[in-house]
Design a protein around this motif. Structure first.
Motif, PDB file in Angstrom:
ATOM      1  N   LEU A 646       0.772  -1.320  -0.095  1.00  0.00           N
ATOM      2  CA  LEU A 646      -0.156  -0.016  -0.146  1.00  0.00           C
ATOM      3  C   LEU A 646       1.018   1.259   0.051  1.00  0.00           C
ATOM      4  O   LEU A 646       0.561   2.348  -0.780  1.00  0.00           O
ATOM      5  CB  LEU A 646      -0.773  -0.110   1.212  1.00  0.00           C
ATOM      6  CG  LEU A 646      -1.812   1.194   1.409  1.00  0.00           C
ATOM      7  CD1 LEU A 646      -2.752   1.489   0.139  1.00  0.00           C
ATOM      8  CD2 LEU A 646      -2.553   1.222   2.754  1.00  0.00           C
ATOM      9  N   ALA A 647       1.743   1.189   0.965  1.00  0.00           N
ATOM     10  CA  ALA A 647       2.882   2.198   0.928  1.00  0.00           C
ATOM     11  C   ALA A 647       3.461   2.629  -0.285  1.00  0.00           C
ATOM     12  O   ALA A 647       3.514   3.783  -0.857  1.00  0.00           O
ATOM     13  CB  ALA A 647       3.664   2.139   2.107  1.00  0.00           C
ATOM     14  N   ALA A 648       3.863   1.653  -0.899  1.00  0.00           N
ATOM     15  CA  ALA A 648       4.796   1.659  -2.219  1.00  0.00           C
ATOM     16  C   ALA A 648       3.828   2.184  -3.362  1.00  0.00           C
ATOM     17  O   ALA A 648       4.178   3.099  -4.145  1.00  0.00           O
ATOM     18  CB  ALA A 648       5.234   0.537  -2.728  1.00  0.00           C
ATOM     19  N   ALA A 649       2.488   1.704  -3.518  1.00  0.00           N
ATOM     20  CA  ALA A 649       1.668   2.257  -4.434  1.00  0.00           C
ATOM     21  C   ALA A 649       1.308   3.633  -4.308  1.00  0.00           C
ATOM     22  O   ALA A 649       1.082   4.367  -5.149  1.00  0.00           O
ATOM     23  CB  ALA A 649       0.363   1.261  -4.395  1.00  0.00           C
ATOM     24  N   PHE A 650       1.002   4.038  -2.873  1.00  0.00           N
ATOM     25  CA  PHE A 650       0.678   5.278  -2.640  1.00  0.00           C
ATOM     26  C   PHE A 650       1.611   6.153  -3.012  1.00  0.00           C
ATOM     27  O   PHE A 650       1.538   7.602  -3.466  1.00  0.00           O
ATOM     28  CB  PHE A 650      -0.065   5.306  -1.250  1.00  0.00           C
ATOM     29  CG  PHE A 650      -0.704   6.736  -1.043  1.00  0.00           C
ATOM     30  CD1 PHE A 650      -2.001   7.243  -1.402  1.00  0.00           C
ATOM     31  CD2 PHE A 650      -0.104   7.537  -0.070  1.00  0.00           C
ATOM     32  CE1 PHE A 650      -2.429   8.526  -1.099  1.00  0.00           C
ATOM     33  CE2 PHE A 650      -0.593   8.848   0.357  1.00  0.00           C
ATOM     34  CZ  PHE A 650      -1.688   9.315  -0.378  1.00  0.00           C
ATOM     35  N   HIS A 651       2.661   6.050  -2.389  1.00  0.00           N
ATOM     36  CA  HIS A 651       3.843   6.995  -2.229  1.00  0.00           C
ATOM     37  C   HIS A 651       4.650   7.161  -3.750  1.00  0.00           C
ATOM     38  O   HIS A 651       5.012   7.979  -4.387  1.00  0.00           O
ATOM     39  CB  HIS A 651       4.880   6.802  -1.324  1.00  0.00           C
ATOM     40  CG  HIS A 651       4.626   7.213   0.071  1.00  0.00           C
ATOM     41  ND1 HIS A 651       3.832   8.287   0.529  1.00  0.00           N
ATOM     42  CD2 HIS A 651       4.249   6.368   1.131  1.00  0.00           C
ATOM     43  CE1 HIS A 651       3.572   8.304   1.797  1.00  0.00           C
ATOM     44  NE2 HIS A 651       3.694   7.232   2.182  1.00  0.00           N
TER      45      HIS A 651
END
Length: 709
Positions: A646-651
């Protein structure tokens, strides 16, 4: 002849005797209408006995509109859609909703005008003056109700078919005339009746026998209907009641009768009013509720508990009704359940967390596989494609929509925001045309699909190209290019066929096969320059029309068995920027973000609710073309499931895209991302993956009215 079935042959084989019971029930219903609403009393009929939405005092019986829509199914259906079909009705907001010619009038005055036009219609039909009906402007706003009314009071003059589109389709079937103009439903009904009367195969048939025959053999409704999964309450707590009562029900009772809403936007506004949320109302939920309302008899549904259990499959038996007498879950659709399909699934269905979800037809076919032994294995309302010489395979709904557009127009452009799967859909349609529909199902192995795509693109019938600014006519049609095989001194040019020219040449040599060109990023090329004079030849009625190519002077034509699919990101350039000549020759199918594709959770975050909420803000502050596609929240075709993903996709994907859209405007980025943007620096906050899910849930999904399955 239609769909390979001859009308005369089908009529000879039709079991007319099987219609007798339904016809007797229809006559009983007709007598009920005449007894409650005698023709001679219409001139004084009060509004409270006509219109929907006023409530019904005990012992008064249904209003005329309720009786015609819900109480007379054997007389022919006018169900589905909103209450606007009744020309005027009382909305649960307390206001009267009136058809355009009546707006601004007092409700009683509007009713006097509407009632007067009904009476004049009855007088005209009684006198045989059918042309006079078209002069009654107000009645044109309720064609199905008016046509059913005339067929009820004057059955000798009308068939029990009320949809204008269906009537025109049936008339085309019997006459071969495809140009029928925009005739009113009652005029089309009369024309169809005249055609039936001169067809010798219908001699001695009753009106109901004709109606049942036409719908059974030549049903003009969409060939493919969505199969819906509908949860009977949280964790299936209402299942026993639904099973025993033969229905499926859903909540959101505060909305009142769904029939009063004319559009998804109007229903979304009602959701906003009852369930305020930081990102606005749920347009997706509004559309699902309207799809539930508009389920038709014969549609298939699945009842589930959680994400991995099927309680039963069902066949819709009738139309939606609003039942305020129930203690809860007032929205009801009658269903005949088949409990033999109950089972635990080997893996969870990620899209099944909410009340509604679409079911892939191939997955549904697996649920009901044992039905095939009894000859009932096909899914009603779906299209099956033949895979080579093997078994027929049901095509996904979106793939079938592309194939239908290609059949109708010859070429189609799939457009929408980035990441919505336009290229995947184009290749899916190509696989279906290539006889590989078996790899298109929701549970199909991704490696098999990729292998099938590779084999397809190495064949002779399917080609794929990506347009870009330097791509030109000489690449697409023909031109002089360096001859790399030349051995003499200097540069030697040779006339070379372009990609489309070569495809058309092969198609002309194999007229019994379909050839397809997939153009990815079609809007990134200079289309008038690339297509040149061939843009005219794309029209289906111009196929095989020869033209002299300007470079070589050779004669060239586009064969009728060539199809073209283009894809375009509307975030780069909207449809309105395309050359007008291009727009006229392509069908356009929108491919939008799909919350069902990302149904799942990451810690406290409901991924689908976050996705929908974020896109709602983007649409509000930018526009719908700049929404993000579901592919941004997928990993290997499945919704992201870990905080790190999730963090990778969002950031690394979502935020850079939004920053590009906002063009350095920190205030705009702040309005979209809220407290996830630093108010002083205008930069998105950086936080550990384990904190991001909680922050996104707080910012985007608090208060979302989406019950668990």
């Amino acid at each position: 002849m239609t769909n390979g079935v001859d009308v005369r042959t089908a009529a000879a084989e039709f079991g007319r005797a099987a219609v007798a019971d339904a016809e007797s029930a229809a006559e009983d219903e007709r007598k009920q209408v005449l007894a409650r609403f005698p023709l001679e009393e219409w001139a004084e009929l009060p509004l409270e006995r006509y219109a929907l939405g006023q409530g019904e005092p005990p012992g008064s019986g249904p209003t005329y509109c309720r009786l015609m829509e819900f109480g007379t199914p054997h007389l022919g259906s006018i169900k589905g859609g909103s209450a606007a079909k009744h020309i005027m009705y009382h909305h649960n907001s307390g206001e009267w909703r009136l058809a355009a010619p009546l707006r601004g009038m007092d409700p009683q005055d509007a009713w006097a005008e509407l009632r007067g036009q009904f009476v004049r219609a009855f007088d005209a039909v009684g006198a045989g003056d059918f042309d006079a009906l078209d002069d009654l402007e107000v009645l044109r706003y309720g064609p199905a109700l008016v046509t059913k009314t005339l067929a009820t009071y004057f059955p000798e003059h009308f068939l029990p078919i009320y949809s204008g589109e269906h009537l025109r389709r049936f008339a085309t079937l019997l006459s071969g005339d495809t140009d029928q103009g925009d005739a009113s439903a009652w005029r089309s009904n009369r024309r169809l009746l005249e055609l039936v009367r001169v067809q010798p195969e219908f001699t001695g048939w009753t009106r109901h026998e004709v109606m049942r025959f036409l719908y059974e053999h030549f049903d003009p409704r969409p060939r493919q209907r969505t199969i819906w999964k509908i949860a009977p309450g949280e964790r299936g707590r209402l299942w026993e009641e639904c099973r025993d009562g033969g229905f499926i029900c859903v909540g959101w009772d505060e909305l009142g009768d769904l029939g009063q809403y004319q559009s998804d936007t109007e229903l979304k506004q009602a959701l906003d009013a009852h369930w305020p949320r930081s990102s606005g109302g749920s347009l997706t939920l509004a559309r699902r509720l309207l799809a539930f309302r508009d389920l038709e008899a014969g549609d298939r549904v699945v009842a589930n508990r959680g994400t991995d259990e099927i309680l039963a499959t069902g066949r819709v038996e009738g139309s939606y009704r609003y039942d305020p007498d129930r203690p809860e879950f007032h929205h009801v659709v009658p269903v005949a359940w088949d409990l033999s399909h109950a089972r635990k699934l080997p893996k969870a269905q990620h899209g099944w967390r909410s009340t509604f979800a679409k079911v892939d037809p191939s997955l549904f076919a697996k649920f009901t596989a044992h039905d095939a032994d009894s000859g009932s294995g096909s899914v009603p309302g779906t299209v099956q494609a033949q895979v080579g010489a093997g078994e027929p395979v049901t095509l996904p709904e979106d793939v079938q929509a592309v194939l239908d557009a290609l059949e109708r127009k010859g070429q189609v452009i799939l457009h929408g925001p980035p990441g919505t799967g336009k290229t995947r859909l184009a290749l899916g349609a190509a696989l279906a045309l290539d006889g590989r529909a078996d790899v298109l199902g929701a549970d199909a192995d991704a490696r098999h699909r990729a292998q099938a795509q590779t084999e397809m693109l190495h064949g002779d019938r399917i080609r794929m190209v990506t347009f870009h600014p330097s791509y030109g006519y000489e690449d697409f049609v023909e031109g002089f290019k360096p001859d790399l095989s030349a051995t003499g001194p200097g540069l030697t040019l040779a006339l070379t066929d372009g990609l489309f020219h070569g495809l058309c040449s092969r198609a002309a040599a194999h007229p019994d096969q379909t050839f397809l060109l997939v153009i990815d990023e079609i809007n990134r090329g200079d289309l008038p320059r690339i297509f040149g004079e061939l843009i005219t030849l794309l029209e289906l009625d111009k196929r095989n029309l020869p033209v002299a190519l300007p470079v070589s002077k050779r004669s060239f034509s586009v064969p009728p068995n060539v199809r073209v699919i283009g894809t375009m990101n509307t975030a780069d350039r909207s449809i309105s920027h395309l050359d007008a000549a291009i727009r006229r020759r392509f069908a356009f199918l929108h491919v939008g973000p799909d919350p069902d594709a990302v149904s799942g959770t990451v810690g406290p975050l409901d991924l689908a609710a976050f996705f929908e909420s974020l896109n709602s803000r983007i649409s509000h502050h930018l526009d719908a073309d700049h929404q993000i596609g579901h592919a941004y929240l997928l990993r290997e075709g499945e919704p992201i499931a870990t905080e790190e993903d999730l963090a990778a996709a969002f950031h690394h994907e979502v935020i850079p895209l939004l920053e590009d859209y906002c063009l350095g405007r920190a205030d705009l980025l702040h309005r979209i991302l809220g407290d996830l943007v630093d108010a002083e620096t205008g930069r998105p906050l950086l936080m550990p993956p384990q904190d991001l899910a909680d922050a996104l849930a707080t910012e985007f999904t608090s208060g979302v009215p989406v019950p668990d399955a």
